[in-house]
Design a protein around this motif. Structure first.
Motif, PDB file in Angstrom:
ATOM      1  N   GLU A   1       0.794  -1.085  -0.001  1.00 51.23           N
ATOM      2  CA  GLU A   1      -0.204  -0.230   0.294  1.00 51.23           C
ATOM      3  C   GLU A   1       1.138   1.669  -0.154  1.00 51.23           C
ATOM      4  O   GLU A   1       0.631   2.405  -0.807  1.00 51.23           O
ATOM      5  CB  GLU A   1      -0.833  -0.092   0.831  1.00 51.23           C
ATOM      6  CG  GLU A   1      -1.910  -1.610   1.324  1.00 51.23           C
ATOM      7  CD  GLU A   1      -2.916  -1.132   2.439  1.00 51.23           C
ATOM      8  OE1 GLU A   1      -2.225   0.111   3.070  1.00 51.23           O
ATOM      9  OE2 GLU A   1      -3.954  -1.922   2.595  1.00 51.23           O
TER      10      GLU A   1
ATOM     11  N   MET B   1       1.110   9.683  -5.423  1.00 47.64           N
ATOM     12  CA  MET B   1       1.749  10.901  -4.950  1.00 47.64           C
ATOM     13  C   MET B   1       2.556  11.249  -6.242  1.00 47.64           C
ATOM     14  O   MET B   1       2.818  12.491  -6.238  1.00 47.64           O
ATOM     15  CB  MET B   1       2.581  11.291  -3.769  1.00 47.64           C
ATOM     16  CG  MET B   1       1.620  10.699  -2.622  1.00 47.64           C
ATOM     17  SD  MET B   1       0.052  11.816  -2.390  1.00 47.64           S
ATOM     18  CE  MET B   1       1.288  13.568  -2.023  1.00 47.64           C
TER      19      MET B   1
ATOM     20  N   ALA C   1       1.476   3.803  -2.512  1.00 52.57           N
ATOM     21  CA  ALA C   1       1.171   5.966  -2.302  1.00 52.57           C
ATOM     22  C   ALA C   1       2.174   6.419  -2.768  1.00 52.57           C
ATOM     23  O   ALA C   1       1.307   7.445  -3.625  1.00 52.57           O
ATOM     24  CB  ALA C   1       0.242   5.668  -0.877  1.00 52.57           C
ATOM     25  N   SER C   2       3.074   6.019  -2.746  1.00 47.34           N
ATOM     26  CA  SER C   2       4.172   6.294  -3.032  1.00 47.34           C
ATOM     27  C   SER C   2       3.997   7.103  -4.572  1.00 47.34           C
ATOM     28  O   SER C   2       4.654   7.734  -5.275  1.00 47.34           O
ATOM     29  CB  SER C   2       5.278   6.111  -2.909  1.00 47.34           C
ATOM     30  OG  SER C   2       5.780   5.393  -1.272  1.00 47.34           O
TER      31      SER C   2
END
Length: 385
Positions: free
Chosen positions: A122, A130, A126-127
């Motif tokens: 996760e 972003m 998310a990285s």
């Protein structure tokens, strides 16, 4: 100061960990510097920093935690540089430079992920999300600013073109008026008996008319050259170096214009001018009225050689507008010998000038002669310079 503060942790790192701080600090510093600096431009800096970042993604041998420490700073610097690249790099080079810079920003976390065995899925997702968002946002902002810059350049180029056309029309009007008078004087002198006194007065008038025509050309060229930027590139008439503006021709110059016209024709010439208007009307309106009178008198010289009466009227109407009219009683004959091809655009350009100020323009036969008339509001609705 911010760069100095960021560099402080570098002093306590090992030599290997020091390398990972270099692209971070360099990217952040480069993102705020005013490029170009000397011969170094933002494109070269972006490619260098992107290549350095990608190289260290594979060559870094320090602790993953240290790479993670510098990661936000480096990504921030690279994304800002990406935005500036998209905005500033000209031509198709922007695609290559922006692609390399964006790839470096997106791949920077690999310096950490390639060197850690335990990575939450996760967190990885998310990285990636972003980073994708940051790169896309930087490119989008850069593209938006680039489009605004292009619109501004197009607007400046359009304004420059319009102002140059305006100067060209002015030059045509002034020179055509003086040259028409010179031709009439010379042709009339060829059929008259020689008289020393009249000949001296004729030469003096020809000299003055020629000097006025040359002055108009010199003045127009001075204004146009004053708009040239460094190394001869056009910087826009309104963006060039400080120069005196082209001499405005207003109502105050009409008596002199009519007087000079009267000296070159046999027709009885009258001027009916409301002198109070010179203090009430804006410069562009006065200039437009001057050109109406100038065009009317020039056309009389060309086409109304049999006129015995010429009248110039400039005054206010009952509805508060300003009207300028030039009339004659000479029909549409010509005194100038020889057929001159071209021209005929004076009234067209003059109509465009008047309509740009919210006025109306008419020209045509009236009784036994011809008239040129313009009606203008006291306060122009257009923005003609």
């Amino acid at each position: 100061m911010a760069v100095v503060i960021i560099l402080t942790p570098v002093l306590v790192t090992t030599s290997g960990e020091f390398l990972v701080a270099v692209p971070a600090v360099a990217s952040l510093a480069a993102s705020v510097l005013p490029w170009p600096i000397g011969r170094v431009r933002i494109a070269a800096v972006a490619v260098f920093l992107a290549a350095l970042s990608i190289f260290l993604d594979f060559a870094y041998f320090g602790r993953p935690q240290t790479a993670l420490l510098w990661l936000p700073i480096e990504v921030l610097g690279l994304t800002i540089i990406l935005g500036r690249v998209v905005r500033e790099v000209p031509g198709r080079r922007v695609l290559v430079v922006a692609g390399v810079t964006g790839l470096a920003a997106f791949a920077a976390p690999a310096r950490f992920t390639l060197r850690t065995s335990s990575l939450d899925g996760e967190l990885l997702f998310a990285s990636v999300f972003m980073l994708t968002f940051a790169v896309a946002l930087a490119a989008g902002v850069g593209f938006y600013l680039r489009s605004l810059d292009n619109q501004r350049r197009l607007a400046v180029a359009e304004a420059r073109r319009d102002q140059r056309l305006e100067l060209a029309r002015d030059l045509h009007d002034f020179v055509a008026h003086e040259m028409t008078g010179i031709l009439l004087e010379v042709q009339a002198a060829r059929v008259r008996e020689y008289d020393p006194v009249e000949n001296g007065a004729l030469l003096a008038r020809l000299e003055e008319a020629g000097q006025r025509a040359l002055d108009s050309m010199d003045e127009t060229l001075r204004v146009m050259r004053g708009s040239e930027g460094p190394s001869g590139s056009s910087g826009g008439l309104s963006e060039g170096r400080d120069q005196e503006p082209l001499r405005p021709h207003g109502l105050g110059e009409l008596p002199g214009l009519v007087r000079r016209f009267r000296e070159t024709v046999t027709a009885h010439t009258e001027l009916d001018l409301d002198e109070d208007l010179a203090d009430l009307l804006p410069r562009q309106t006065q200039r437009a009225i001057f050109h109406v009178v100038l065009e009317g008198l020039t056309n009389i010289r060309k086409h109304a050689g049999r006129a015995t009466r010429v009248r110039v009227t400039v005054g206010r109407t009952q509805d508060g507008r300003v009207e300028a009219t030039v009339t004659d009683n000479g029909g549409r004959t010509t005194l100038l010998r020889g057929e001159r091809r071209g021209g005929g655009a004076g009234l067209v350009g003059l109509t465009e000038r008047i309509e740009a100020l919210g006025g109306t323009m008419t020209a045509g036969p009236r009784e036994r002669g011809w008239h040129v008339s313009a009606s203008l509001p006291s306060t122009p609705s257009g923005a003609l310079g």
